[in-house]
Design a protein around this motif. Sequence first.
Motif, mmCIF file in Angstrom:
data_model
loop_
_atom_site.group_PDB
_atom_site.id
_atom_site.type_symbol
_atom_site.label_atom_id
_atom_site.label_comp_id
_atom_site.label_asym_id
_atom_site.label_seq_id
_atom_site.Cartn_x
_atom_site.Cartn_y
_atom_site.Cartn_z
ATOM 1 N N LYS A 1 22.216 57.077 17.241
ATOM 2 C CA LYS A 1 23.051 57.079 18.452
ATOM 3 C C LYS A 1 24.516 57.361 18.105
ATOM 4 O O LYS A 1 24.950 57.117 16.968
ATOM 5 N N ILE A 2 25.237 57.899 19.108
ATOM 6 C CA ILE A 2 26.693 58.135 18.925
ATOM 7 C C ILE A 2 27.423 57.612 20.167
ATOM 8 O O ILE A 2 26.832 57.494 21.242
ATOM 9 N N ILE A 3 28.683 57.300 19.967
ATOM 10 C CA ILE A 3 29.545 56.904 21.092
ATOM 11 C C ILE A 3 30.626 57.968 21.258
ATOM 12 O O ILE A 3 31.256 58.369 20.273
ATOM 13 N N LYS A 4 30.786 58.434 22.480
ATOM 14 C CA LYS A 4 31.937 59.289 22.815
ATOM 15 C C LYS A 4 32.677 58.605 23.944
ATOM 16 O O LYS A 4 32.264 57.542 24.404
ATOM 17 N N PHE A 5 33.785 59.206 24.402
ATOM 18 C CA PHE A 5 34.603 58.582 25.437
ATOM 19 C C PHE A 5 34.666 59.467 26.675
ATOM 20 O O PHE A 5 34.796 60.697 26.542
ATOM 21 N N LEU B 1 27.800 66.972 26.029
ATOM 22 C CA LEU B 1 27.902 67.271 27.474
ATOM 23 C C LEU B 1 27.220 66.152 28.262
ATOM 24 O O LEU B 1 26.229 66.357 28.954
ATOM 25 N N ILE B 2 27.769 64.964 28.086
ATOM 26 C CA ILE B 2 27.171 63.744 28.621
ATOM 27 C C ILE B 2 28.276 62.933 29.283
ATOM 28 O O ILE B 2 29.366 62.812 28.723
ATOM 29 N N LYS B 3 27.972 62.423 30.502
ATOM 30 C CA LYS B 3 28.989 61.544 31.080
ATOM 31 C C LYS B 3 28.402 60.144 31.198
ATOM 32 O O LYS B 3 27.216 59.924 31.017
ATOM 33 N N ALA B 4 29.268 59.196 31.489
ATOM 34 C CA ALA B 4 28.810 57.812 31.557
ATOM 35 C C ALA B 4 27.713 57.697 32.604
ATOM 36 O O ALA B 4 27.798 58.299 33.669
ATOM 37 N N GLY B 5 26.662 56.971 32.240
ATOM 38 C CA GLY B 5 25.603 56.692 33.221
ATOM 39 C C GLY B 5 26.163 55.720 34.260
ATOM 40 O O GLY B 5 27.304 55.285 34.162
ATOM 41 N N SER B 6 25.332 55.399 35.247
ATOM 42 C CA SER B 6 25.840 54.446 36.258
ATOM 43 C C SER B 6 26.078 53.109 35.544
ATOM 44 O O SER B 6 25.617 52.899 34.423
ATOM 45 N N GLY B 7 26.763 52.199 36.194
ATOM 46 C CA GLY B 7 27.181 50.933 35.585
ATOM 47 C C GLY B 7 26.087 50.288 34.750
ATOM 48 O O GLY B 7 26.314 49.879 33.625
ATOM 49 N N PHE C 1 23.395 54.195 28.248
ATOM 50 C CA PHE C 1 23.472 55.565 27.725
ATOM 51 C C PHE C 1 23.915 56.522 28.838
ATOM 52 O O PHE C 1 23.941 56.166 30.009
ATOM 53 N N GLY C 2 24.268 57.718 28.428
ATOM 54 C CA GLY C 2 24.886 58.665 29.350
ATOM 55 C C GLY C 2 23.856 59.496 30.091
ATOM 56 O O GLY C 2 22.661 59.358 29.873
ATOM 57 N N VAL C 3 24.369 60.362 30.952
ATOM 58 C CA VAL C 3 23.520 61.341 31.642
ATOM 59 C C VAL C 3 24.092 62.730 31.410
ATOM 60 O O VAL C 3 25.310 62.879 31.273
ATOM 61 N N PRO C 4 23.224 63.764 31.345
ATOM 62 C CA PRO C 4 23.732 65.116 31.057
ATOM 63 C C PRO C 4 24.720 65.582 32.128
ATOM 64 O O PRO C 4 24.571 65.259 33.303
ATOM 65 N N THR C 5 25.730 66.307 31.728
ATOM 66 C CA THR C 5 26.660 66.910 32.702
ATOM 67 C C THR C 5 26.304 68.376 32.913
ATOM 68 O O THR C 5 26.971 69.078 33.643
ATOM 69 N N ALA D 1 20.740 62.846 25.890
ATOM 70 C CA ALA D 1 21.580 61.897 26.647
ATOM 71 C C ALA D 1 21.305 60.469 26.186
ATOM 72 O O ALA D 1 22.227 59.653 26.083
ATOM 73 N N ALA D 2 20.052 60.196 25.858
ATOM 74 C CA ALA D 2 19.704 58.819 25.475
ATOM 75 C C ALA D 2 20.395 58.405 24.176
ATOM 76 O O ALA D 2 20.650 57.221 23.945
ATOM 77 N N ASP D 3 20.728 59.380 23.358
ATOM 78 C CA ASP D 3 21.376 59.030 22.083
ATOM 79 C C ASP D 3 22.893 59.069 22.161
ATOM 80 O O ASP D 3 23.584 58.828 21.177
#
Length: 429
Positions: free
Chosen positions: A136-140, A152-158, A162-166, A175-177
């Motif tokens: 897994k990785i963390i971006k901002f 190309l991932i944005k924050a998932g809902s609250g 993990f994120g969701v694809p943009t 996105a899961a990673d």
Amino acid sequence: MNIKKSEQLFEQAKKFIPGGVNSPVRAFKSVGGNPVFMARGNGSKMYDVDGNEYIDYIGSWGPHLFGHNPSFIIDALKHAIDNGTSFGAPTEIEVKMAQLITELVPSIEMVRMVNSGTEATMSAIRAARGYTGKEKIIKFEGCYHGHGDFFLIKAGSGALTFGVPTSPGVTKGNAADTLVADFNNIESVKKIIEQNKNEIAAVIIEPVVGNMGTVAPQNNFLTELRNVCSEEKIVLIFDEVMTGFRLSKGGAQELYGVKPDLSTFGKIIGGGLPVGAYGGKKEIMEMVSPSGPVYQAGTLSGNPLAMNAGFAALAYIKNHPEVYQTLEENSVYLENGFKDGIKSLGKKFQLNRVGSMMTLFFAEETVTDYNSAVKSDTKLYGKYFHEMLNRGIYFPPAQFEALFVSTVHTKEDLDKTISANYEALKAVL
Ligand code: KE4
């Protein structure tokens, strides 16, 4: 302003190139209107195909620290081109370039050249995953690291960590990673780490953000990030594609005194030609093929033209450290002129500047992260952009970008830009 030829070219371009451009931001989509096609650049100026002159503040999105066509880069290219363009074999200039980068940026013990910032960040993530054995990785939110799928991932809902694809084409697996934290919010990072204990290979960050507009790290954020990554054995990657060699000879990491494990570069290190680079701790970089099992390759990586142009740029920086003094003087002058104009019109727009990166946000409150940045009035920015363009000032054609001051913007350029800003604001308010 007559932009007839640009309009004709754009119609033609759209028949053969998606959106008529080879990189989306150039299409003026977020500011509206027809993009102007450039014919040439010289110093602080660009000239479009209809002969209109512009004072250039995008500098090819960062590479042109010394403006267009600096003689020392052009001379280096002319010399190199007579010997051939590419060999697909190792060359001396690649050794000199790698050595110079390690000299200018102390955290870089080893470095690999690639052909874009995207390649650099993708490869750095792969090296971090290969080195840690974690996935897994963390971006901002609001940080951009090129168009690699896992970015190309944005924050998932609250509820989601993990994120969701943009973008379509980015898989749920990717996105899961990718986990998304908030810039300037160390608690958001710690929370994600707690929820994904021992699963995170790397944190990647723009140490000074340029891609949500210019946003500086606040009170010790980068130091706290460094500490938590060290404690949790997470590879800290500074994406200095934009800030590298711009904010100081050692980039943002020198400016803020924080040492990442890996760094990525681009833009300035190519002297205007396609180059990217990633590097850092020897123990991580030795994982990269052929010294290690992490595969990464590139036909034109380290090619002589880009290396000679990039080396000329970095050697100039090494031999003329005073360039950062010039950049700061030019940038402070512009910032003060803009602030005077905004104040005299009774507005509270936010002007964020770090070194020669600057953004005028059409927002009333301070901009310190993605959520405060997106409160900006992007429609108003679009109108402002065109008022500036019509006055011969070429600003980023999008609110969430940084503008770049160069060493060759003259006082006359800056004064013209300051008065254009005042006139443009008056026209749109
Ligand atoms: P390239 O692949 O575009 O060379 O680099 C990607 C990249 C990586 N990291 C950071 C911090 C970056 O700013 C970039 C690219 N920056 C954009 C400007 N926001 C390039 C302009 C464009 O996409 O046309």
